[in-house]
Scaffold this motif. Structure first.
Motif: not given
Length: 115
Positions: A67-69, A104-106, A48-54, A36-37
């Motif tokens: 909902e919290k992204a 998350g930390l990772r 949205g999603r961060l998926r496959g570098g996009r 989320s932005c």
């Protein structure tokens, strides 16, 4: 003040930049996470999603998301546009509190290579 269209354009440009990256940057952006932005001055949130570098923007919501992204960015519209155009350094803006990044930390460790 940046408009909703300018912010969406900036996110699309950021998505294109990330998709065209290679090496450590591409690897760091290759997560599959909800994203989320939140644009504070416009009181909207791109989700949205961060998926496959996009980045894939799926919706624009009024106010904060229900909902919290997994990865959450918060900033003004002008800061988003300036950051994507190379006029604002993300690390400095994050360090000064102009831009918030929550994850998350990772994920934060992986995303730090993007900074």
């Amino acid at each position: 003040m940046a408009t909703i269209e300018e912010c969406r354009s900036a996110l699309e440009k950021l998505a294109d930049n990330m998709a065209g990256a290679d090496g450590d940057v591409r690897e760091a952006a290759a997560l599959d996470r909800s994203l989320s932005c939140r644009i504070t001055d416009l009181d909207i949130t791109f989700v949205g999603r961060l998926r496959g570098g996009r980045i894939e923007v799926l919706d624009t919501l009024q106010g904060p998301p229900a909902e919290k992204a997994q990865i959450r960015l918060t900033m003004s519209g002008d800061d988003l546009v300036a950051m994507v155009n190379g006029e604002l350094n993300f690390a400095k803006a994050w360090g000064s509190g102009r831009v918030k990044l929550e994850a998350g930390l990772r994920d934060l460790f992986r995303l730090r290579t993007l900074l």
